[in-house]
Scaffold this motif. Structure first.
Motif, PDB file in Angstrom:
ATOM      1  N   ALA A   1       0.832  -1.206   0.000  1.00 20.19           N
ATOM      2  CA  ALA A   1       0.000   0.000   0.000  1.00 20.19           C
ATOM      3  C   ALA A   1       0.866   1.256   0.000  1.00 20.19           C
ATOM      4  O   ALA A   1       0.579   2.217  -0.728  1.00 20.19           O
ATOM      5  N   GLN A   2       1.921   1.260   0.800  1.00 21.20           N
ATOM      6  CA  GLN A   2       2.820   2.419   0.848  1.00 21.20           C
ATOM      7  C   GLN A   2       3.522   2.603  -0.491  1.00 21.20           C
ATOM      8  O   GLN A   2       3.670   3.728  -0.977  1.00 21.20           O
ATOM      9  N   ALA A   3       3.954   1.515  -1.105  1.00 22.85           N
ATOM     10  CA  ALA A   3       4.626   1.601  -2.402  1.00 22.85           C
ATOM     11  C   ALA A   3       3.680   2.149  -3.468  1.00 22.85           C
ATOM     12  O   ALA A   3       4.090   2.956  -4.310  1.00 22.85           O
ATOM     13  N   ARG A   4       2.419   1.737  -3.427  1.00 21.64           N
ATOM     14  CA  ARG A   4       1.434   2.267  -4.376  1.00 21.64           C
ATOM     15  C   ARG A   4       1.203   3.758  -4.149  1.00 21.64           C
ATOM     16  O   ARG A   4       1.084   4.534  -5.101  1.00 21.64           O
ATOM     17  N   ALA A   5       1.124   4.169  -2.890  1.00 25.93           N
ATOM     18  CA  ALA A   5       0.936   5.591  -2.569  1.00 25.93           C
ATOM     19  C   ALA A   5       2.146   6.406  -3.023  1.00 25.93           C
ATOM     20  O   ALA A   5       1.989   7.510  -3.575  1.00 25.93           O
ATOM     21  N   ASP A   6       3.343   5.871  -2.807  1.00 25.16           N
ATOM     22  CA  ASP A   6       4.560   6.568  -3.237  1.00 25.16           C
ATOM     23  C   ASP A   6       4.593   6.720  -4.756  1.00 25.16           C
ATOM     24  O   ASP A   6       5.021   7.762  -5.278  1.00 25.16           O
ATOM     25  N   LEU A   7       4.149   5.697  -5.471  1.00 28.52           N
ATOM     26  CA  LEU A   7       4.095   5.770  -6.932  1.00 28.52           C
ATOM     27  C   LEU A   7       3.087   6.823  -7.377  1.00 28.52           C
ATOM     28  O   LEU A   7       3.363   7.616  -8.282  1.00 28.52           O
ATOM     29  N   ALA A   8       1.942   6.865  -6.736  1.00 34.44           N
ATOM     30  CA  ALA A   8       0.932   7.873  -7.075  1.00 34.44           C
ATOM     31  C   ALA A   8       1.466   9.285  -6.832  1.00 34.44           C
ATOM     32  O   ALA A   8       1.230  10.195  -7.641  1.00 34.44           O
ATOM     33  N   THR A   9       2.211   9.464  -5.752  1.00 34.21           N
ATOM     34  CA  THR A   9       2.813  10.765  -5.458  1.00 34.21           C
ATOM     35  C   THR A   9       3.814  11.157  -6.542  1.00 34.21           C
ATOM     36  O   THR A   9       3.840  12.306  -6.995  1.00 34.21           O
TER      37      THR A   9
ATOM     38  N   SER B   1      13.499  14.362 -13.130  1.00 36.18           N
ATOM     39  CA  SER B   1      13.530  13.851 -11.758  1.00 36.18           C
ATOM     40  C   SER B   1      12.270  13.054 -11.445  1.00 36.18           C
ATOM     41  O   SER B   1      12.339  11.977 -10.840  1.00 36.18           O
ATOM     42  N   ALA B   2      11.121  13.564 -11.862  1.00 35.94           N
ATOM     43  CA  ALA B   2       9.855  12.860 -11.608  1.00 35.94           C
ATOM     44  C   ALA B   2       9.820  11.524 -12.339  1.00 35.94           C
ATOM     45  O   ALA B   2       9.351  10.520 -11.787  1.00 35.94           O
ATOM     46  N   ASN B   3      10.320  11.494 -13.561  1.00 34.68           N
ATOM     47  CA  ASN B   3      10.366  10.229 -14.306  1.00 34.68           C
ATOM     48  C   ASN B   3      11.278   9.220 -13.609  1.00 34.68           C
ATOM     49  O   ASN B   3      10.957   8.032 -13.540  1.00 34.68           O
ATOM     50  N   ALA B   4      12.394   9.688 -13.081  1.00 37.05           N
ATOM     51  CA  ALA B   4      13.295   8.800 -12.336  1.00 37.05           C
ATOM     52  C   ALA B   4      12.617   8.303 -11.065  1.00 37.05           C
ATOM     53  O   ALA B   4      12.732   7.123 -10.707  1.00 37.05           O
ATOM     54  N   GLN B   5      11.891   9.190 -10.384  1.00 38.72           N
ATOM     55  CA  GLN B   5      11.161   8.793  -9.178  1.00 38.72           C
ATOM     56  C   GLN B   5      10.104   7.742  -9.511  1.00 38.72           C
ATOM     57  O   GLN B   5       9.915   6.781  -8.757  1.00 38.72           O
ATOM     58  N   ILE B   6       9.420   7.916 -10.622  1.00 38.01           N
ATOM     59  CA  ILE B   6       8.396   6.945 -11.031  1.00 38.01           C
ATOM     60  C   ILE B   6       9.040   5.578 -11.262  1.00 38.01           C
ATOM     61  O   ILE B   6       8.535   4.559 -10.787  1.00 38.01           O
ATOM     62  N   ALA B   7      10.159   5.563 -11.967  1.00 32.67           N
ATOM     63  CA  ALA B   7      10.848   4.281 -12.221  1.00 32.67           C
ATOM     64  C   ALA B   7      11.265   3.632 -10.903  1.00 32.67           C
ATOM     65  O   ALA B   7      11.099   2.420 -10.715  1.00 32.67           O
ATOM     66  N   GLN B   8      11.785   4.437  -9.987  1.00 34.14           N
ATOM     67  CA  GLN B   8      12.196   3.907  -8.685  1.00 34.14           C
ATOM     68  C   GLN B   8      10.993   3.398  -7.909  1.00 34.14           C
ATOM     69  O   GLN B   8      11.030   2.310  -7.314  1.00 34.14           O
ATOM     70  N   ARG B   9       9.907   4.143  -7.896  1.00 29.66           N
ATOM     71  CA  ARG B   9       8.705   3.736  -7.154  1.00 29.66           C
ATOM     72  C   ARG B   9       8.063   2.496  -7.770  1.00 29.66           C
ATOM     73  O   ARG B   9       7.539   1.644  -7.053  1.00 29.66           O
ATOM     74  N   GLU B  10       8.118   2.372  -9.101  1.00 31.47           N
ATOM     75  CA  GLU B  10       7.592   1.159  -9.743  1.00 31.47           C
ATOM     76  C   GLU B  10       8.418  -0.061  -9.336  1.00 31.47           C
ATOM     77  O   GLU B  10       7.862  -1.130  -9.069  1.00 31.47           O
TER      78      GLU B  10
ATOM     79  N   LEU C   1       7.489  -0.966  -5.843  1.00 30.77           N
ATOM     80  CA  LEU C   1       6.188  -1.638  -5.810  1.00 30.77           C
ATOM     81  C   LEU C   1       6.325  -3.089  -6.257  1.00 30.77           C
ATOM     82  O   LEU C   1       5.777  -3.986  -5.624  1.00 30.77           O
ATOM     83  N   ARG C   2       7.080  -3.326  -7.332  1.00 30.44           N
ATOM     84  CA  ARG C   2       7.300  -4.716  -7.774  1.00 30.44           C
ATOM     85  C   ARG C   2       7.950  -5.537  -6.666  1.00 30.44           C
ATOM     86  O   ARG C   2       7.574  -6.686  -6.440  1.00 30.44           O
ATOM     87  N   GLN C   3       8.893  -4.942  -5.967  1.00 32.82           N
ATOM     88  CA  GLN C   3       9.581  -5.650  -4.892  1.00 32.82           C
ATOM     89  C   GLN C   3       8.621  -5.921  -3.731  1.00 32.82           C
ATOM     90  O   GLN C   3       8.652  -6.988  -3.131  1.00 32.82           O
ATOM     91  N   ALA C   4       7.769  -4.960  -3.422  1.00 37.46           N
ATOM     92  CA  ALA C   4       6.830  -5.126  -2.312  1.00 37.46           C
ATOM     93  C   ALA C   4       5.753  -6.156  -2.628  1.00 37.46           C
ATOM     94  O   ALA C   4       5.273  -6.846  -1.736  1.00 37.46           O
ATOM     95  N   GLU C   5       5.392  -6.224  -3.904  1.00 35.56           N
ATOM     96  CA  GLU C   5       4.355  -7.196  -4.289  1.00 35.56           C
ATOM     97  C   GLU C   5       4.977  -8.561  -4.356  1.00 35.56           C
ATOM     98  O   GLU C   5       4.640  -9.560  -4.207  1.00 35.56           O
TER      99      GLU C   5
END
Length: 169
Positions: free
Chosen positions: A79-87, A153-162, A165-169
């Motif tokens: 859930a946190q990883a999904r929220a971070d990705l949305a941010t 920077s936002a694109n890099a953050q998205i890649a990191q957050r994705e 999320l994959r790791q958390a799932e």
């Protein structure tokens, strides 16, 4: 409740091989270390027992299930990883909007500067007006560069957050 199926994981040592995000049951067989020996392992904070099925130092046989783990920690991490990705995606949207705005300001500043230069060449415009138009153009150009960097920077953050999320799932 729902029936839980034991999935053998012979010789799997979380401390040696890393976290297994898919594991719902911790399965120990004869000869493997006991819980207390792994109390300070890097993953130990995630081992929340929902139900302990054997007593400490109990004799167990191969394929006995010793404990059922509580998966709330894993669920909350997803859930946190999904929220971070949305941010991160919202930050990209903001940066994209900032770029669009700064491009519009740049176009206006460019036109204003051109007009002031033409008027100054005819001796009609004040030097201060030309200076202001030139400054506005330079500021708009800098704002565009900042917005472009924010998008990167936002694109890099998205890649990191994705990836998180994959790791958390």
């Amino acid at each position: 409740g729902t029936a839980q199926k034991a999935v053998p994981c012979r010789g799997y040592l979380p401390d040696e091989f890393g976290a297994n995000q898919q594991a719902k049951l911790l399965h120990w067989t004869l000869g493997t270390p006991c819980f207390h020996e792994y109390a300070h392992a890097p993953m130990a904070s995630e081992w929340h027992r929902e139900k302990l099925l054997v007593d400490f130092n109990s004799e167990v046989k191969e394929s006995d299930i010793l404990a059922i783990l509580d998966d709330k920690t894993f669920v909350s991490k997803v859930a946190q990883a999904r929220a971070d990705l949305a941010t991160a995606k919202a930050q990209l949207a903001n940066a994209t909007a900032a770029l669009t705005k700064s491009e519009a300001v740049m176009r206006l500043a460019g036109r204003t500067s051109e007009r002031q230069q033409a008027l100054a060449a005819k001796g009609i415009a004040a030097t201060a007006s030309l200076d202001t138009a030139t400054r506005d153009t330079e500021v708009a150009k800098a704002d565009m560069e900042v917005a472009k960097a924010q998008i990167e920077s936002a694109n890099a953050q998205i890649a990191q957050r994705e990836a998180q999320l994959r790791q958390a799932e």
